[in-house]
Design a protein around this motif. Structure first.
Motif, PDB file in Angstrom:
ATOM      1  N   ASN A 174       0.805  -1.220   0.000  1.00 35.16           N
ATOM      2  CA  ASN A 174       0.000   0.000   0.000  1.00 35.16           C
ATOM      3  C   ASN A 174       0.838   1.271   0.000  1.00 35.16           C
ATOM      4  OD1 ASN A 174      -2.479  -1.538   0.270  1.00 35.16           O
ATOM      5  ND2 ASN A 174      -1.826  -1.918   2.380  1.00 35.16           N
ATOM      6  N   SER A 177     -16.740   0.251  -5.885  1.00 37.56           N
ATOM      7  CA  SER A 177     -15.674   0.203  -6.889  1.00 37.56           C
ATOM      8  C   SER A 177     -15.242   1.623  -7.231  1.00 37.56           C
ATOM      9  CB  SER A 177     -16.147  -0.523  -8.147  1.00 37.56           C
ATOM     10  OG  SER A 177     -17.213   0.183  -8.765  1.00 37.56           O
ATOM     11  N   TYR A 207     -12.192  -3.022  -6.712  1.00 34.12           N
ATOM     12  CA  TYR A 207     -13.310  -3.210  -5.793  1.00 34.12           C
ATOM     13  C   TYR A 207     -12.791  -3.240  -4.354  1.00 34.12           C
ATOM     14  CZ  TYR A 207     -16.264  -4.335  -9.762  1.00 34.12           C
ATOM     15  OH  TYR A 207     -16.976  -4.259 -10.949  1.00 34.12           O
ATOM     16  N   SER A 208     -13.565  -2.614  -3.459  1.00 37.10           N
ATOM     17  CA  SER A 208     -13.296  -2.659  -2.019  1.00 37.10           C
ATOM     18  C   SER A 208     -14.465  -3.367  -1.350  1.00 37.10           C
ATOM     19  CB  SER A 208     -13.144  -1.246  -1.446  1.00 37.10           C
ATOM     20  OG  SER A 208     -12.064  -0.572  -2.059  1.00 37.10           O
ATOM     21  N   ILE A 260     -10.413  -4.237   5.228  1.00 33.08           N
ATOM     22  CA  ILE A 260     -10.972  -3.955   3.908  1.00 33.08           C
ATOM     23  C   ILE A 260     -10.206  -4.775   2.891  1.00 33.08           C
ATOM     24  CG2 ILE A 260     -11.335  -2.187   2.141  1.00 33.08           C
ATOM     25  CD1 ILE A 260     -11.568  -0.143   4.358  1.00 33.08           C
ATOM     26  N   THR A 283      -9.350  -5.597  -1.106  1.00 36.55           N
ATOM     27  CA  THR A 283      -9.342  -4.943  -2.418  1.00 36.55           C
ATOM     28  C   THR A 283      -8.979  -5.961  -3.487  1.00 36.55           C
ATOM     29  OG1 THR A 283      -7.014  -4.275  -2.240  1.00 36.55           O
ATOM     30  CG2 THR A 283      -8.683  -2.732  -1.414  1.00 36.55           C
ATOM     31  N   VAL A 341      -5.829  -2.878   5.136  1.00 38.99           N
ATOM     32  CA  VAL A 341      -6.183  -3.075   3.731  1.00 38.99           C
ATOM     33  C   VAL A 341      -5.384  -4.254   3.196  1.00 38.99           C
ATOM     34  CG1 VAL A 341      -6.237  -2.065   1.434  1.00 38.99           C
ATOM     35  CG2 VAL A 341      -6.683  -0.634   3.421  1.00 38.99           C
TER      36      VAL A 341
END
Length: 590
Positions: A131, A484, A493-494, A504, A506, A535
């Motif tokens: 990330n 999205s 997409y999340s 989350i 992705t 994430v």
């Protein structure tokens, strides 16, 4: 007018020109630097030369071809002592320049960088965070900042963007570009300064911010006393070596110009950074810091060209200047990258043997503040070779690879680079193994490229990516939310699951055809690698509502067939078909 008056007039005119030169060009007046030495040699020559002409010489007019000219004749004898005084500074300048060359001091050139500490790559370089990968280079940052500036049409004719500087601001890796005056009249009508700067995230192309809370009054190539170099020279640095101006922000967002102060360690050669001048871009306040006193928010003290030259000198004079066989010689590969490791700024470059361009014999990482060198001894591909390998993987699309940065991917030294189209837009990403540059993984997102890279490593017999991106974890739950967004033309997409609401997930649309038709309430099964972040990129996605045999599959209607046995006796009125009831006609009113 007598000779003394003419001489004094010449002195006055020349002195005025010298003062104007100091004010306009702001040169270094320290004779310990080549620029300052030339300045003083020229000054002594002119002043003493004029004195010699008017003290010992006669100006005689001469007509040649109808053109009147003047000649100087020393009727009172040649002033040898005076000419000796004039010649001495120039002789010293030439002598010091010669003694500064490697011919008389190759050991000083070789040892300036110091002995690097040899370390193991996998244990020293911070593990990759998917990330926080810097996907935005300087060119793209400039384009994104210019686009943000275009959203304010009134600014476009008043200012232009300066060169972006990569830096770490409050833990966030960004590019920062100041706004400059677009001309003399624009400066004259807005002498308080340009309205701020633009911040571009180095990890997210959608994160661009225009900051207008701070004025940029002092700028390079500005006018009168607002010129940055002129302002700095006249505020304490008139006799100091200054180079490498960069635009940096402190923790509060206040912009500063950081200029490196340096000294020469051998005559006019081997410059060495000794500190910085921090110039407040809004107020003009100047503060000098030695290297030991540099504030934490300043990322760079060492100029890149200083470090590259010192590395090359160490490789060129490894066995002295008379090494005609080029034994053990090395140099930096073509290009270098600024990377951040554990919050510190480094220059990272490959090392290649003299005459070999395709393979690296090691890698050097140098701290941009302390100049501490670190050597990683490993064979592999140079940055250029990695770029060519990544471009070969997408040769039909014609994408071009950015200059790569090096990452620690599960202990595997790996080059990472975005792949751009002809318009400079990021279309894909590539991971290339340093030790085997034929191992290339590409994808439309970082997660896709990393997954492809892991598959390539597994197929080639190398270790697959595991611990750096976490162990593979499977999870199942109902979709609470799904949304999205588009990043560089790619739909991402999340997803939030009820079974793990602190995470989350992705995934790009290419991961599964079921993603676009997944809705809240669907039960899904996902696989991801734990990376310690909230994430996580998905490795696989399965919507259980669409799996064969689940509730979403069509079901057959229940059978209404009557069993084959004697039917029971049913009253006639029940077996007769019933006729629809019709409303009774209303009686007409009497």
């Amino acid at each position: 007018m007598n000779k003394n008056k003419i001489r004094n007039l010449i002195y006055l005119v020349f002195t005025v020109l010298v003062v104007l030169n100091v004010l306009v060009n702001a040169p270094n007046l320290n004779p310990m630097y080549f620029e300052g030495a030339v300045f003083w040699c020229f000054l002594i020559t002119v002043y003493l030369g004029v004195y010699a002409v008017f003290r010992y010489g006669e100006i005689i007019p001469i007509s040649y071809g109808g053109i009147r000219r003047y000649s100087v004749e020393f009727t009172g004898g040649t002033p040898k002592k005076l000419f000796t005084v004039i010649a001495v500074p120039w002789v010293l300048l030439i002598l010091v320049s010669l003694l500064s060359s490697p011919i008389f001091g190759s050991k000083a050139y070789r040892d300036q960088l110091g002995d690097p500490e040899v370390r193991t790559f996998s244990s020293d370089i911070q593990v990759m965070d998917q990330n926080q990968l810097p996907i935005v280079d300087k060119a793209l940052a400039a384009n994104l900042a210019d686009k943000k500036l275009g959203e304010r049409p009134s600014l476009g004719s008043q200012v232009y963007l300066g060169e972006p500087t990569k830096q770490l601001v409050n833990g966030k890796l960004v590019w920062v570009a100041p706004l400059h005056h677009s001309g003399l009249f624009k400066w004259f009508t807005n002498m308080s300064g340009t309205p701020g700067y633009v911040v571009v995230s180095a990890t997210n192309t959608n994160d661009v911010e225009y900051v207008e809370d701070y004025k940029i009054k002092y700028q390079p190539n500005s006018y009168l006393l607002d010129d940055l170099q002129r302002h700095l020279r006249l505020n304490g640095a008139l006799f100091d070596g200054i180079t490498d101006y960069s635009f940096e922000l402190d923790e509060s967002g206040q912009p500063y110009w950081i200029a490196t102060s340096y000294k020469n360690t051998r005559g006019f050669a081997l410059p060495e950074a000794k500190g910085i001048y921090a110039v407040n871009a809004s107020t003009g306040d100047v503060q000098y810091y030695s290297i030991d006193e540099v504030p934490d928010w300043v990322d760079r003290v060492q100029p890149e060209d200083f470090i590259v030259n010192q590395i090359n000198n160490k490789g060129e004079y490894v066995h002295g200047i008379f090494n005609f066989s080029d034994k053990d010689k090395y140099r930096t590969s073509e290009g270098e990258a600024i990377i951040y490791n554990n919050g510190d700024c480094y220059l990272f470059t490959g090392l290649t043997s003299i005459g070999q361009d395709e393979s690296a014999i090691g890698f050097m990482m140098v701290d941009m503040v302390t100049k501490e060198p670190i050597l990683y001894q490993m064979n592999g591909a140079t940055e250029k070779s990695a770029q060519q390998s990544a471009q070969g993987k997408v040769q039909y699309q014609g994408y071009k690879a950015d200059f790569p940065i090096i990452l620690n991917v599960d202990g595997i030294p790996t080059y990472f680079m975005p792949l751009k189209d002809s318009a400079g837009l990021i279309k894909q990403y590539a991971f290339v193994s340093v030790t085997n540059y034929s191992s290339v993984g590409v994808g439309e997102t970082v997660q896709d490229a990393l997954r492809d890279y892991s598959n390539v490593l597994s197929q080639s017999g190398s270790s697959s990516i595991g611990s750096a991106t976490g162990e593979l974890v499977s999870a199942e739950g109902n979709v609470l939310r799904i949304s999205s967004h588009v990043e560089e033309g790619i739909t991402v997409y999340s997803i939030l699951l009820d079974s793990d609401q602190n995470r989350i997930f992705t995934a790009s649309a290419s991961l599964s055809a079921e993603l676009p038709i997944t809705a809240a309430g669907d039960r899904v099964r996902v696989e991801y690698r734990e990376n310690g972040s909230y994430v996580n990129g998905l490795e696989s996605f399965d919507n259980l509502a669409f799996t064969q045999g689940e509730a979403a599959a069509p079901t057959e209607p229940e059978s209404t067939e009557v069993p084959a046995e004697e039917p029971a006796e049913v009253p006639a009125e029940e077996t007769a078909p019933s006729e629809p009831e019709t409303p009774a006609a209303e009686e007409p009113a009497a």
